[in-house]
Design a protein around this motif. Structure first.
Motif, short mmCIF file in Angstrom:
data_model
loop_
_atom_site.label_atom_id
_atom_site.label_comp_id
_atom_site.label_asym_id
_atom_site.label_seq_id
_atom_site.Cartn_x
_atom_site.Cartn_y
_atom_site.Cartn_z
N ARG A 49 35.44 27.14 32.15
CA ARG A 49 36.57 26.96 33.06
C ARG A 49 36.49 25.61 33.76
NH1 ARG A 49 36.23 32.59 33.08
NH2 ARG A 49 34.47 32.61 34.47
N PHE A 50 35.27 25.19 34.13
CA PHE A 50 35.07 23.89 34.77
C PHE A 50 35.54 22.78 33.82
CE2 PHE A 50 32.44 20.12 35.43
CZ PHE A 50 32.62 19.89 36.78
N ASN A 51 35.20 22.93 32.56
CA ASN A 51 35.58 21.91 31.57
C ASN A 51 37.09 21.90 31.32
OD1 ASN A 51 33.24 20.37 30.06
ND2 ASN A 51 32.46 22.35 30.68
N ILE A 52 37.68 23.09 31.39
CA ILE A 52 39.14 23.15 31.20
C ILE A 52 39.83 22.44 32.37
CG2 ILE A 52 41.12 24.72 31.17
CD1 ILE A 52 39.33 26.71 29.64
N LYS A 53 39.32 22.74 33.55
CA LYS A 53 39.91 22.14 34.76
C LYS A 53 39.83 20.61 34.70
CE LYS A 53 39.32 22.53 39.66
NZ LYS A 53 38.17 22.80 40.50
N ASN A 54 38.70 20.14 34.21
CA ASN A 54 38.50 18.68 34.15
C ASN A 54 38.99 18.07 32.83
OD1 ASN A 54 37.04 17.95 36.72
ND2 ASN A 54 35.87 19.71 35.99
N GLN A 55 39.66 18.89 32.05
CA GLN A 55 40.28 18.45 30.80
C GLN A 55 39.33 17.67 29.88
OE1 GLN A 55 43.98 16.55 31.93
NE2 GLN A 55 44.93 18.56 31.99
N THR A 56 38.10 18.16 29.79
CA THR A 56 37.14 17.53 28.88
C THR A 56 37.47 17.98 27.45
OG1 THR A 56 35.58 19.33 28.91
CG2 THR A 56 35.32 17.68 30.64
N ARG B 3 39.62 46.97 37.95
CA ARG B 3 38.97 45.83 38.62
C ARG B 3 39.54 44.50 38.13
NH1 ARG B 3 32.41 46.54 38.42
NH2 ARG B 3 32.22 48.45 39.63
N LEU B 4 39.72 44.37 36.82
CA LEU B 4 40.16 43.09 36.26
C LEU B 4 41.60 42.78 36.67
CD1 LEU B 4 38.59 43.22 32.69
CD2 LEU B 4 37.97 41.68 34.54
N LEU B 5 42.48 43.81 36.63
CA LEU B 5 43.87 43.57 37.03
C LEU B 5 43.93 43.18 38.50
CD1 LEU B 5 45.63 46.45 35.04
CD2 LEU B 5 45.89 43.99 34.64
N GLU B 6 43.07 43.81 39.28
CA GLU B 6 43.00 43.49 40.71
C GLU B 6 42.54 42.03 40.89
OE1 GLU B 6 43.81 44.26 44.44
OE2 GLU B 6 44.19 45.67 42.79
N THR C 57 44.34 37.36 42.18
CA THR C 57 43.89 36.20 42.96
C THR C 57 43.12 35.17 42.15
OG1 THR C 57 41.95 37.49 43.55
CG2 THR C 57 43.73 37.42 45.19
N SER C 58 42.54 35.56 41.01
CA SER C 58 41.66 34.62 40.30
C SER C 58 42.41 33.52 39.57
CB SER C 58 40.78 35.37 39.28
OG SER C 58 41.58 35.81 38.19
N GLY C 59 43.68 33.76 39.27
CA GLY C 59 44.45 32.76 38.52
C GLY C 59 44.01 32.67 37.06
N ARG C 60 43.16 33.60 36.60
CA ARG C 60 42.69 33.53 35.22
C ARG C 60 43.71 34.15 34.28
NH1 ARG C 60 36.43 35.31 34.71
NH2 ARG C 60 37.23 35.71 32.61
N ALA C 61 44.12 33.36 33.28
CA ALA C 61 45.13 33.82 32.32
C ALA C 61 44.68 35.08 31.60
CB ALA C 61 45.44 32.72 31.32
#
Ligand code: AMP
Length: 395
Positions: free
Chosen positions: A242-249, A329-332, A336-340
């Motif tokens: 996720r860090f790499n996705i955010k930083n578009q590596t 748990r995951l739907l909850e 807030t997590s913003g994870r697709a």
């Protein structure tokens, strides 16, 4: 009564045990640790070459007598004679030369050959020659036997400690002066049964755990507590992606298409990334691996990678949670997590499917090494942390 299910599990366990024995993970024999040194395939190639060379040098039609020096040579002789193309005789003598990890000066003599060897071509098969004391004994024993020829084959040779002038006709591999076990060689009687060769190493300095469980089991949450409590480095492969996705590596762009669908990122990409993360923290007390390994080949890669460093996985701690609770748990979390991959139940189901088809089998992999610890993952966060630390402290 043993149920069919239990039978199946036993069957898979036995396969896994055999499989793991052939892998190159750290070995503990008595009080000492050994790390992988030569893979069984490399040994096979050496043995095959030796058998071919010996055969090529023999006069046509000659039937040699191979004599193995017990105990260490038994696997070598078994493999060597099977690679030897042509007729041969095989016998053994016993000369004890090792006691613990240092070569003793006084070689005991115990001969097992009584037949007439006059005119025979005798080829000695040794597992390892170091100081040459045993070899000296062999030359003395066979000197007065009126042989046609005496030749020496050794699988391993330690040139740095060899103190004799006696000829050695065939050497499988020169090795440094470090104590080795496996493939017939022992440390105080243990280790002979391993198909690979291992080298003495210092005891592991780290305590490494795999935090295991299906998506939503609470691995990330628990890892946060554990890393503080035990001063460990937490590596979550999902977080690194996720860090790499955010930083578009480049890595991020590659991983994104898999992650968005709830598919696993290919093993090679994941394993290389994991290794790089470990290398960034060489002085660590230990690691919490979270979300890794997720496939059998990742588990093997991790075992081998740590073993090269003289380290190992101490245990897999698995959070066990029923699937309906996980989905809630995951739907909850998705709110807030913003994870697709958290907001859509189809993608969540696909992640479970990936877990059941590729990841869940790792339970057997670690169970076969007596390293699986299942923990009830339902309850308050602090109760679960307590359950985990009770296990962690025993590892
Ligand atoms: P996680 O945060 O552990 O739930 O991981 C989220 C996603 O990252 C997974 O669904 C995979 O697409 C990818 N991923 C994380 N760890 C691995 C791994 N060890 N092997 C392959 N893909 C992984």
């Amino acid at each position: 009564m043993i149920s069919e299910y239990q039978n199946k599990r036993r069957f898979f366990h036995s396969i896994y045990r055999e499989y793991i024995c052939k892998q190159m993970s750290l070995l503990k024999l008595h009080d000492l640790y050994f790390k992988p040194y030569l893979h069984k395939d490399e040994i096979s190639a050496i043995v095959k070459r030796l058998a071919t060379e010996v055969k090529a040098d023999l006069p046509k039609g000659e039937t040699p007598l191979f004599i193995g020096i017990l105990n260490g040579c038994f696997l070598f002789v078994a493999d060597f004679v099977r690679e030897f193309k042509g007729n041969c005789e095989t016998s053994f003598v016993k000369l004890a030369s090792y006691n613990g990890t240092s070569s003793t000066e006084n070689v005991k003599q115990l001969l097992g050959i009584n037949e007439d060897l006059t005119g025979r071509t005798v080829i000695i098969l040794e597992d390892i020659i170091d100081t040459g004391n045993t070899l000296q004994e062999i030359y003395t024993i066979f000197k007065n036997r009126n042989l046609k020829e005496l030749k020496i084959v050794t699988l391993f040779f330690k040139p740095d400690v060899y103190r004799k002038e006696l000829p050695i006709n065939y050497i499988g591999k020169n090795i440094e002066d470090k104590f080795i076990v496996g493939y017939g060689l022992d440390y105080n009687n243990l280790g002979r049964n391993y198909p690979a060769i291992y080298q003495l190493t210092t005891p592991p300095k780290m305590k490494n755990i795999v935090l295991f469980g299906p998506p939503g089991a609470g691995k990330g949450t628990q890892a946060e507590f554990l890393k503080e409590m035990y001063h460990l480095v937490h590596i979550s492969t999902g977080d690194v992606f996720r860090f790499n996705i955010k930083n578009q590596t480049e890595l991020g762009l590659l991983a994104k298409k898999y992650m968005d669908e709830g598919d696993l990122v290919p093993d090679e990409v994941t394993v290389n990334m994991l290794k790089a993360e470990v290398e960034k923290n060489t002085g660590a007390n230990g690691f919490i691996f979270d979300g890794f390994p997720r496939t059998q080949s990742q588990a093997i890669a991790l075992d081998e990678f740590l073993a090269e460093k003289g380290e190992q996985i101490n245990g897999m701690i698995a959070l066990e949670v029923p699937e309906d609770i996980l989905i809630t748990r995951l739907l909850e979390r998705g709110k807030t997590s913003g994870r697709a991959d958290d907001i859509n139940e189809i993608k969540i189901r696909n992640r479970f499917n990936e877990y059941h088809t590729k990841t869940a089998i790792l339970k057997d992999y670690f169970e076969a090494q007596d390293k699986y610890y299942g923990i009830n993952g339902v309850g308050s966060i602090s109760d679960i942390t307590k359950r985990i630390s009770e296990v962690f402290t025993t590892l």
